[in-house]
Design an enzyme around this catalytic site. Sequence first.
Site, PDB file in Angstrom:
ATOM      1  N   SER A  76      53.709  44.277  30.446  1.00 60.01           N
ATOM      2  CA  SER A  76      54.652  45.400  30.559  1.00 60.01           C
ATOM      3  C   SER A  76      55.941  45.159  29.769  1.00 60.01           C
ATOM      4  CB  SER A  76      55.020  45.626  32.027  1.00 60.01           C
ATOM      5  OG  SER A  76      53.876  45.794  32.820  1.00 60.01           O
TER       6      SER A  76
HETATM    7  N1  SAH Z   1      51.722  42.148  35.662  1.00 61.84           N
HETATM    8  C1  SAH Z   1      51.099  42.036  34.363  1.00 61.84           C
HETATM    9  C2  SAH Z   1      50.863  43.421  33.769  1.00 61.84           C
HETATM   10  C3  SAH Z   1      49.457  43.560  33.382  1.00 61.84           C
HETATM   11  S1  SAH Z   1      48.901  45.195  33.022  1.00 61.84           S
HETATM   12  C4  SAH Z   1      51.884  41.132  33.431  1.00 61.84           C
HETATM   13  O1  SAH Z   1      52.973  40.677  33.795  1.00 61.84           O
HETATM   14  O2  SAH Z   1      51.391  40.837  32.348  1.00 61.84           O
HETATM   15  C5  SAH Z   1      48.096  45.638  34.548  1.00 61.84           C
HETATM   16  C6  SAH Z   1      46.967  44.740  34.990  1.00 61.84           C
HETATM   17  O3  SAH Z   1      46.402  45.333  36.168  1.00 61.84           O
HETATM   18  C7  SAH Z   1      45.811  44.599  34.003  1.00 61.84           C
HETATM   19  O4  SAH Z   1      45.616  43.242  33.710  1.00 61.84           O
HETATM   20  C8  SAH Z   1      44.630  45.208  34.735  1.00 61.84           C
HETATM   21  O5  SAH Z   1      43.393  44.564  34.445  1.00 61.84           O
HETATM   22  C9  SAH Z   1      45.036  45.012  36.180  1.00 61.84           C
HETATM   23  N2  SAH Z   1      44.352  45.872  37.153  1.00 61.84           N
HETATM   24  C10 SAH Z   1      44.046  47.190  37.060  1.00 61.84           C
HETATM   25  N3  SAH Z   1      43.377  47.600  38.171  1.00 61.84           N
HETATM   26  C11 SAH Z   1      43.280  46.510  38.991  1.00 61.84           C
HETATM   27  C12 SAH Z   1      42.698  46.283  40.270  1.00 61.84           C
HETATM   28  N4  SAH Z   1      42.039  47.222  40.956  1.00 61.84           N
HETATM   29  N5  SAH Z   1      42.798  45.048  40.797  1.00 61.84           N
HETATM   30  C13 SAH Z   1      43.449  44.043  40.147  1.00 61.84           C
HETATM   31  N6  SAH Z   1      44.006  44.191  38.922  1.00 61.84           N
HETATM   32  C14 SAH Z   1      43.917  45.408  38.349  1.00 61.84           C
END
Ligand code: SAH
Length: 229
Positions: A76
């Site tokens: 993000s």
């Molecule tokens: N917090 C992360 C942002 C990653 S983007 C960072 O600091 O880099 C959002 C993430 O949510 C992705 O990796 C995606 O695979 C995950 N995601 C989406 N749906 C999900 C679910 N049901 N359970 C766990 N992770 C999920």
Amino acid sequence: MIGFRKNTGERQYQDSYYHKGKRQLLAKQLEQKGIHSQKVLEAIKMIPRHYFLDSAFMELAYDNRAFPIEAAQTISHPYTVAFQTQLLEILPGDKILEIGTGSGYQACVLSYMGAKVYSIERQQVLFDKTSKLLPKIGFRQIRTLFGDGYEGAPRFAPFDKIIVTAGATEVPKKLLRQLAIGGKMVIPMGCNEEQEMIVYTRMSQSEFSTSNFGMFSFVPFLKGVNKSN
Ligand code: SAH
């Protein structure tokens, strides 16, 4: 001692005055955009975001931008990380559940602020990569879990705070149930490209209050898991 100062011997995991200077500037920029929590700004100044990016983007790590990571996901914007973290009002010792481990950057920001962090990821490639990275850069205290974030982590509930870092189209009821009374969940919600940032506060066993905090853009909160072959 903060573990990320550890030198792993790998070029990408070296921090320098150049990087620290870039982080100072980034924190200043975030402050100008309305991030007022000094604790959050301190964490942004301390965590080397370049550790979490593909080497192709290293030079840009301290721009206020999102970047692609594995499995077509994104790390993000620093502003979004700071904004969600600020809304959580982290206290040292808070037990926090993060949905969407991704690169691990957000989890490290929370851990640096003294929270006990549990983080779930549904993409196995990301889970494997980030679970290896975190102890290497000194964050072995973060507990990473592979699974569907819609289920939460009932084994470790209740949580003082829950942070969802993917855009949801429906309220994950199981997550609300895993919130401690007095606890807060921050979650981007919406059916289109953009989602509204919502904070749920658990007032009692059955009552929640909500507040809204503007529009953001996240990758989708998907159901189930994606196992790598
Ligand atoms: N917090 C992360 C942002 C990653 S983007 C960072 O600091 O880099 C959002 C993430 O949510 C992705 O990796 C995606 O695979 C995950 N995601 C989406 N749906 C999900 C679910 N049901 N359970 C766990 N992770 C999920």
